[in-house]
Design a protein around this motif. Sequence first.
Motif, PDB file in Angstrom:
ATOM      1  N   PRO A   1       1.477   5.379   0.197  1.00  0.00           N
ATOM      2  CA  PRO A   1       0.813   6.538   0.812  1.00  0.00           C
ATOM      3  C   PRO A   1       0.673   7.728  -0.126  1.00  0.00           C
TER       4      PRO A   1
ATOM      5  N   HIS B   1      -1.533  -1.002  -4.128  1.00  0.00           N
ATOM      6  CA  HIS B   1      -2.701  -0.215  -3.746  1.00  0.00           C
ATOM      7  C   HIS B   1      -2.261   1.209  -3.409  1.00  0.00           C
ATOM      8  N   PHE B   2      -3.120   2.155  -3.690  1.00  0.00           N
ATOM      9  CA  PHE B   2      -2.825   3.568  -3.430  1.00  0.00           C
ATOM     10  C   PHE B   2      -3.778   4.088  -2.361  1.00  0.00           C
ATOM     11  N   SER B   3      -3.218   4.589  -1.280  1.00  0.00           N
ATOM     12  CA  SER B   3      -4.004   5.153  -0.180  1.00  0.00           C
ATOM     13  C   SER B   3      -3.343   6.467   0.232  1.00  0.00           C
ATOM     14  N   PRO B   4      -3.642   7.547  -0.483  1.00  0.00           N
ATOM     15  CA  PRO B   4      -2.901   8.804  -0.292  1.00  0.00           C
ATOM     16  C   PRO B   4      -3.020   9.362   1.124  1.00  0.00           C
ATOM     17  N   GLU B   5      -1.860   9.771   1.643  1.00  0.00           N
ATOM     18  CA  GLU B   5      -1.777  10.500   2.900  1.00  0.00           C
ATOM     19  C   GLU B   5      -1.209  11.880   2.586  1.00  0.00           C
TER      20      GLU B   5
ATOM     21  N   ALA C   1      -0.961   8.939  -4.313  1.00  0.00           N
ATOM     22  CA  ALA C   1      -1.971   8.619  -5.320  1.00  0.00           C
ATOM     23  C   ALA C   1      -1.315   8.068  -6.583  1.00  0.00           C
ATOM     24  N   ARG C   2      -2.114   7.436  -7.404  1.00  0.00           N
ATOM     25  CA  ARG C   2      -1.581   6.875  -8.652  1.00  0.00           C
ATOM     26  C   ARG C   2      -1.006   7.964  -9.547  1.00  0.00           C
TER      27      ARG C   2
ATOM     28  N   VAL D   1       0.868  -1.178   0.000  1.00  0.00           N
ATOM     29  CA  VAL D   1       0.000   0.000   0.000  1.00  0.00           C
ATOM     30  C   VAL D   1       0.907   1.231   0.000  1.00  0.00           C
TER      31      VAL D   1
END
Length: 309
Positions: free
Chosen positions: A200, A262-266, A202-203, A198
């Motif tokens: 942190p 997976h992309f899960s932006p912080e 975005a794509r 994952v």
Amino acid sequence: MRVAITGAGGFVGRSLVDRLLSDPRIDHVNAFDRLEWSAPRHERVTAVIGELSDPDMIEAVVADVDVVVHLASVLGGSAEAAPEAARRINVDCSLAMMEQLARKGSDKRFVFASSIAALGNALPDPVTDGVEPRPVMTYGAHKAMIEVAVRHAAGTGRLDAIALRPSGVVARDGLDAGLKSAFLSRLFWSVRRGQDIVLPVARDSRTWLASIRNVAGNFAHAALVPDLGPERVLTLPALSLTFGALADALARSFPTSRSHVHFSPEARAVEMFGSFPGLRTPAADAAGFTRDVDVDSLVRDAMTNGDAS
């Protein structure tokens, strides 16, 4: 030619030692590091363990060499946590090294590993050679200080000095997961090993990257090229690419991998590592420094030389 490298046991340092040993112009490499490391067993390598805070160690670095490549430093998070201790290594020791090398002769070359951290965060699009450093972190400020010293030493003819700013260097295996930037290299190895990851960011978050083979080659070029050219503080060429494009290239390189990215932006991670603009480096290009040809070659050359620990 005799070359000294500080931080020789680090990621870039190990690859640079190997790169220099492959060049017949190199007579000997003195490889300095503060920690024990598996230095190459080679008649043209002398590994030295010691602290740069020791004046005798700095004298040993500059003794009987033509070029010093100064890679050693206290990095980002550690510099923020202990700024005074970091300053003693990043600034005081660097200046002392330059001064002692200059006493050996104005023809001696000093290659300083700066960082894009010296530029700061508020960057124009694209970043060009005219962008003024505005560091926001202690580490970047230290690098910017030595850039000023490098430019002055070269401009006054006291030392044949140059400062190089590499971008994100990939892909070191086993990088400390506590480092905020560790996911950059971990992405490569996770896909290779079929492990999910994952990110942190975005794509479509954008970063600047260079393979370890490319960066080691650029530092070797700085050590060996007869004429460094007029510009003595250079942002090295790098690929400006999105994390989506990088993930796609890794999937092409490892088509049987079962890894899912997976992309899960912080917000903080995107700000620090995923908000880079375009990059143009005409001065470095003219001086013979290079970037990876494309993202697929970056993946290949990052993985070929990225397993030094």
